[in-house]
Design a protein around this motif. Structure first.
Motif, PDB file in Angstrom:
ATOM      1  N   GLN A  67       0.850  -1.184   0.000  1.00 52.00           N
ATOM      2  CA  GLN A  67       0.000   0.000   0.000  1.00 52.00           C
ATOM      3  C   GLN A  67       0.890   1.239   0.000  1.00 52.00           C
ATOM      4  N   SER A  68       0.305   2.376  -0.339  1.00 54.21           N
ATOM      5  CA  SER A  68       1.079   3.605  -0.209  1.00 54.21           C
ATOM      6  C   SER A  68       1.385   3.824   1.266  1.00 54.21           C
ATOM      7  N   HIS A  69       2.371   4.672   1.527  1.00 63.31           N
ATOM      8  CA  HIS A  69       2.769   4.925   2.910  1.00 63.31           C
ATOM      9  C   HIS A  69       1.577   5.423   3.735  1.00 63.31           C
ATOM     10  N   GLY A  70       0.830   6.365   3.183  1.00 64.34           N
ATOM     11  CA  GLY A  70      -0.316   6.916   3.898  1.00 64.34           C
ATOM     12  C   GLY A  70      -1.412   5.890   4.107  1.00 64.34           C
ATOM     13  N   GLU A  71      -1.686   5.066   3.088  1.00 62.82           N
ATOM     14  CA  GLU A  71      -2.697   4.016   3.217  1.00 62.82           C
ATOM     15  C   GLU A  71      -2.288   2.996   4.265  1.00 62.82           C
ATOM     16  N   ALA A  72      -0.994   2.677   4.309  1.00 60.18           N
ATOM     17  CA  ALA A  72      -0.503   1.710   5.290  1.00 60.18           C
ATOM     18  C   ALA A  72      -0.664   2.237   6.712  1.00 60.18           C
ATOM     19  N   PHE A  73      -0.378   3.516   6.911  1.00 62.13           N
ATOM     20  CA  PHE A  73      -0.554   4.108   8.232  1.00 62.13           C
ATOM     21  C   PHE A  73      -2.017   4.044   8.661  1.00 62.13           C
ATOM     22  N   LEU A  74      -2.929   4.412   7.769  1.00 60.83           N
ATOM     23  CA  LEU A  74      -4.347   4.396   8.122  1.00 60.83           C
ATOM     24  C   LEU A  74      -4.851   2.976   8.336  1.00 60.83           C
ATOM     25  N   ALA A  75      -4.328   2.013   7.562  1.00 59.29           N
ATOM     26  CA  ALA A  75      -4.702   0.608   7.769  1.00 59.29           C
ATOM     27  C   ALA A  75      -4.285   0.156   9.160  1.00 59.29           C
ATOM     28  N   LEU A  76      -3.105   0.579   9.575  1.00 57.67           N
ATOM     29  CA  LEU A  76      -2.626   0.268  10.926  1.00 57.67           C
ATOM     30  C   LEU A  76      -3.527   0.910  11.972  1.00 57.67           C
ATOM     31  N   PHE A  77      -3.829   2.200  11.812  1.00 56.36           N
ATOM     32  CA  PHE A  77      -4.642   2.913  12.793  1.00 56.36           C
ATOM     33  C   PHE A  77      -6.056   2.330  12.886  1.00 56.36           C
ATOM     34  N   ASN A  78      -6.640   2.017  11.729  1.00 54.89           N
ATOM     35  CA  ASN A  78      -8.030   1.547  11.696  1.00 54.89           C
ATOM     36  C   ASN A  78      -8.198   0.132  12.202  1.00 54.89           C
ATOM     37  N   ASN A  79      -7.156  -0.677  12.103  1.00 55.67           N
ATOM     38  CA  ASN A  79      -7.301  -2.101  12.432  1.00 55.67           C
ATOM     39  C   ASN A  79      -6.544  -2.511  13.696  1.00 55.67           C
ATOM     40  N   ARG A  80      -5.314  -2.084  13.820  1.00 57.11           N
ATOM     41  CA  ARG A  80      -4.505  -2.510  14.967  1.00 57.11           C
ATOM     42  C   ARG A  80      -4.864  -1.752  16.239  1.00 57.11           C
ATOM     43  N   PHE A  81      -5.367  -0.522  16.066  1.00 53.39           N
ATOM     44  CA  PHE A  81      -5.687   0.299  17.229  1.00 53.39           C
ATOM     45  C   PHE A  81      -7.147   0.113  17.642  1.00 53.39           C
ATOM     46  N   ASN A  82      -7.585  -1.126  17.721  1.00 46.76           N
ATOM     47  CA  ASN A  82      -9.005  -1.376  18.023  1.00 46.76           C
ATOM     48  C   ASN A  82      -9.199  -2.074  19.359  1.00 46.76           C
ATOM     49  N   ARG A  83      -8.173  -2.066  20.171  1.00 45.72           N
ATOM     50  CA  ARG A  83      -8.270  -2.722  21.470  1.00 45.72           C
ATOM     51  C   ARG A  83      -7.784  -1.769  22.563  1.00 45.72           C
ATOM     52  N   GLN A  84      -8.154  -2.057  23.789  1.00 47.36           N
ATOM     53  CA  GLN A  84      -7.762  -1.191  24.892  1.00 47.36           C
ATOM     54  C   GLN A  84      -6.245  -1.213  25.047  1.00 47.36           C
ATOM     55  N   GLY A  85      -5.658  -0.037  25.079  1.00 44.74           N
ATOM     56  CA  GLY A  85      -4.215  -0.009  25.208  1.00 44.74           C
ATOM     57  C   GLY A  85      -3.624   1.379  25.178  1.00 44.74           C
ATOM     58  N   LEU A  86      -2.301   1.415  25.329  1.00 48.88           N
ATOM     59  CA  LEU A  86      -1.522   2.644  25.262  1.00 48.88           C
ATOM     60  C   LEU A  86      -0.851   2.691  23.900  1.00 48.88           C
ATOM     61  N   TYR A  87      -1.055   3.779  23.170  1.00 51.68           N
ATOM     62  CA  TYR A  87      -0.513   3.927  21.827  1.00 51.68           C
ATOM     63  C   TYR A  87       0.493   5.071  21.816  1.00 51.68           C
ATOM     64  N   ILE A  88       1.747   4.707  21.552  1.00 54.45           N
ATOM     65  CA  ILE A  88       2.862   5.638  21.578  1.00 54.45           C
ATOM     66  C   ILE A  88       3.305   5.856  20.143  1.00 54.45           C
ATOM     67  N   LEU A  89       3.194   7.093  19.666  1.00 58.90           N
ATOM     68  CA  LEU A  89       3.408   7.374  18.253  1.00 58.90           C
ATOM     69  C   LEU A  89       4.455   8.466  18.075  1.00 58.90           C
ATOM     70  N   ASP A  90       5.460   8.167  17.262  1.00 57.85           N
ATOM     71  CA  ASP A  90       6.515   9.130  16.989  1.00 57.85           C
ATOM     72  C   ASP A  90       6.345   9.656  15.566  1.00 57.85           C
TER      73      ASP A  90
END
Length: 243
Positions: free
Chosen positions: A135-158
């Motif tokens: 995927q494009s870089h931007g699409e890959a980031f959004l795919a990560l945000f939309n799918n991996r960030f779907n559970r309770q947790g601490l998200y540390i982003l640089d």
């Protein structure tokens, strides 16, 4: 919902306070940092210590330093971090989350592809079902945000804005809001983006200067420079290009 309430620095554990990264000006005076907020931003010029502290917190949480969560840790070489002198105060303590490091995202995605070749692609499921590198870089980031960030947790982003157009930065803010409102996530981010750091209710810590200090959005150089440029770009360029 905030999970990580406070970061404490134990300087008594440091033998060489004049060595990097312990001699970074803003970090030298840091004793405690209140993180009892849903969304926290670290801002400042490159080299001011914001990424150093983020990486140390991620390491303390057991996240992979090239990116990932607790189940994505490899033998990774890294420069000395603050991990050894930090303690984290939690309520409640969470064990899940993710560390996104924009500059090593490609390496993270490549390791994900390597794991997918060994398990038939099962590893892609939490990331949208396909390779992030296809995927494009931007699409890959959004795919990560939309799918991996779907559970309770601490998200540390640089620097999550590194691959995001302005429009996609707004889409990212919507994802943050949806997770925050559900009480699922706490975000701690380093960013240069005046769009992202404008998130309502966020707490901003500046690493510019001799100490880490909390400031309002309108006090940030990012806001002030952007506003000045947009209000009168001709005058801005006249001064910028003057001999």
């Amino acid at each position: 919902m905030s999970f990580l309430k406070k970061i404490t620095v134990h300087w008594e554990r440091v033998a060489g306070k004049d060595t990097y990264p312990f001699n970074i000006p803003a970090l030298k005076s840091l004793q405690e940092l209140d993180t009892n907020y849903n969304v926290v931003f670290f801002i400042g010029e490159n080299g001011t210590g914001k990424s150093t502290l983020l990486e140390a917190v991620a390491a303390k949480c057991g996240f992979g330093l090239l990116g990932g969560g607790k189940n994505f840790v490899f033998n990774e070489e890294s420069s000395p971090t603050f991990e050894e002198i930090l303690s984290l105060a939690w309520l409640p303590k969470v064990t899940s989350g993710f560390f996104l490091r924009a500059e090593t995202f490609y390496d993270f995605a490549c390791r994900l592809d390597q794991m997918a070749r060994e398990d038939g692609g099962v590893v892609y499921a939490p990331y949208g079902g396909s390779s992030l590198n296809e995927q494009s870089h931007g699409e890959a980031f959004l795919a990560l945000f939309n799918n991996r960030f779907n559970r309770q947790g601490l998200y540390i982003l640089d620097e999550p804005e590194a691959a995001l157009s302005p429009q996609r930065q707004f889409a990212f803010l919507r994802i943050i809001n949806q997770l925050e409102q559900k009480g699922k996530a706490q975000f701690i981010m380093a960013t240069h983006s005046p769009i992202i750091m404008a998130y309502p209710g966020a707490v901003i810590y500046s690493f510019d200067g001799a100490r880490v200090s909390r400031i309002n959005y309108e006090e940030t150089e990012h806001y002030q420079l952007t506003k000045a440029f947009l209000n009168d770009r001709e005058r801005f360029f006249m001064h910028l290009f003057a001999d």
